[in-house]
Design an enzyme around this catalytic site. Structure first.
Site, PDB file in Angstrom:
ATOM      1  N   TYR A 177     -11.672  17.379  43.744  1.00  0.00           N
ATOM      2  CA  TYR A 177     -10.675  18.548  44.103  1.00  0.00           C
ATOM      3  C   TYR A 177      -9.754  18.011  45.143  1.00  0.00           C
ATOM      4  O   TYR A 177      -8.443  18.281  45.175  1.00  0.00           O
ATOM      5  CB  TYR A 177     -11.205  19.913  44.556  1.00  0.00           C
ATOM      6  CG  TYR A 177     -10.399  21.159  44.799  1.00  0.00           C
ATOM      7  CD1 TYR A 177      -9.993  21.953  43.788  1.00  0.00           C
ATOM      8  CD2 TYR A 177      -9.920  21.449  46.132  1.00  0.00           C
ATOM      9  CE1 TYR A 177      -9.245  22.845  43.897  1.00  0.00           C
ATOM     10  CE2 TYR A 177      -8.989  22.421  46.049  1.00  0.00           C
ATOM     11  CZ  TYR A 177      -8.617  23.227  45.129  1.00  0.00           C
ATOM     12  OH  TYR A 177      -7.782  24.201  44.930  1.00  0.00           O
ATOM     13  N   LYS A 181      -5.587  17.539  44.941  1.00  0.00           N
ATOM     14  CA  LYS A 181      -4.463  18.317  45.645  1.00  0.00           C
ATOM     15  C   LYS A 181      -3.739  17.307  46.567  1.00  0.00           C
ATOM     16  O   LYS A 181      -2.767  17.612  46.989  1.00  0.00           O
ATOM     17  CB  LYS A 181      -5.086  19.300  46.347  1.00  0.00           C
ATOM     18  CG  LYS A 181      -5.836  20.331  45.673  1.00  0.00           C
ATOM     19  CD  LYS A 181      -4.822  20.927  44.630  1.00  0.00           C
ATOM     20  CE  LYS A 181      -5.436  22.199  43.767  1.00  0.00           C
ATOM     21  NZ  LYS A 181      -4.417  22.784  42.803  1.00  0.00           N
TER      22      LYS A 181
END
Length: 207
Positions: A177, A181
């Site tokens: 994640y 990002k």
């Protein structure tokens, strides 16, 4: 209300837009990926409240249609639901074509679709990594690739990518994640530079 100007014995009132008026989106068409729930639905509702027509996309058209109906009922704005897997180029291009056929064009793209699989790196699988990075980073790339040039051809567009505070800091157990990002932040910088000066902007917001 407005500003009063005096001249030759007359008072002229010059209309001024309120701050809210400056953010009106009447006549614009927005696509929100992952728009059926959570932040996506909230942002889609806000765009509709500002005057935009809104197309919600997701893997389940039925779920998107339910959200679209709720937003239309609450705001009175035109909405639509479109099925698309943002990790598949053919799906994204088909979705973009369908939205333009129904709404006439796409002015605003909100790349919101995303997932998170947590765990220490020794427990995460290749499939975990691919699922998160493909959805969170490849998806916005494919959507921007499919829709951005259409905005460029018309000389106006807005691309908003959903980043995260984890794009700039780290937490244990968030390798896929956080990496995705961080990637979306720099992808946005590249898009902003490529489209600078031709009416299309790209920004990331990091909740």
């Amino acid at each position: 209300k407005g500003t009063r100007h005096k001249g030759k014995g007359k008072v002229h009132r010059v209309a001024q837009k309120s701050v809210i008026d400056r953010f009106r989106l009447d006549g614009k068409v927005a696509v929100v990926t992952g728009g059926a729930r959570g932040l996506g639905k909230t942002m889609a509702t806000a765009l509709a409240e500002a005057g935009a027509s809104v197309a919600l996309t997701g893997r389940s058209k039925d779920t998107c249609q339910e959200a679209a109906n709720a937003i239309a009922s609450a705001t009175g704005r035109r909405t639509g639901a479109f099925a698309a897997d943002v990790t598949k180029l053919a799906d994204v291009e088909r979705m973009a074509d369908e939205v333009e056929r129904e709404f006439g064009r796409i002015d605003i793209l909100v790349n919101n679709a995303g997932i998170n699989i947590r765990g220490p790196i020794q427990q995460l699988t290749e499939q975990d990594w691919d699922a998160v990075v493909d959805t969170n980073l490849k998806g916005p790339f494919l959507c921007a690739r499919a829709i951005g040039p259409r905005m460029v051809s018309r000389g106006w567009g807005r691309v908003i990518n959903l980043g995260s505070v984890l794009g700039v800091i780290a937490l244990p157990g968030r390798a896929p994640y956080a990496s995705s990002k961080a990637g979306i932040i720099n992808l946005t910088r590249v898009l902003a530079l490529e489209w600078a000066g031709i009416g299309v902007t790209a920004n990331t917001i990091c909740p």
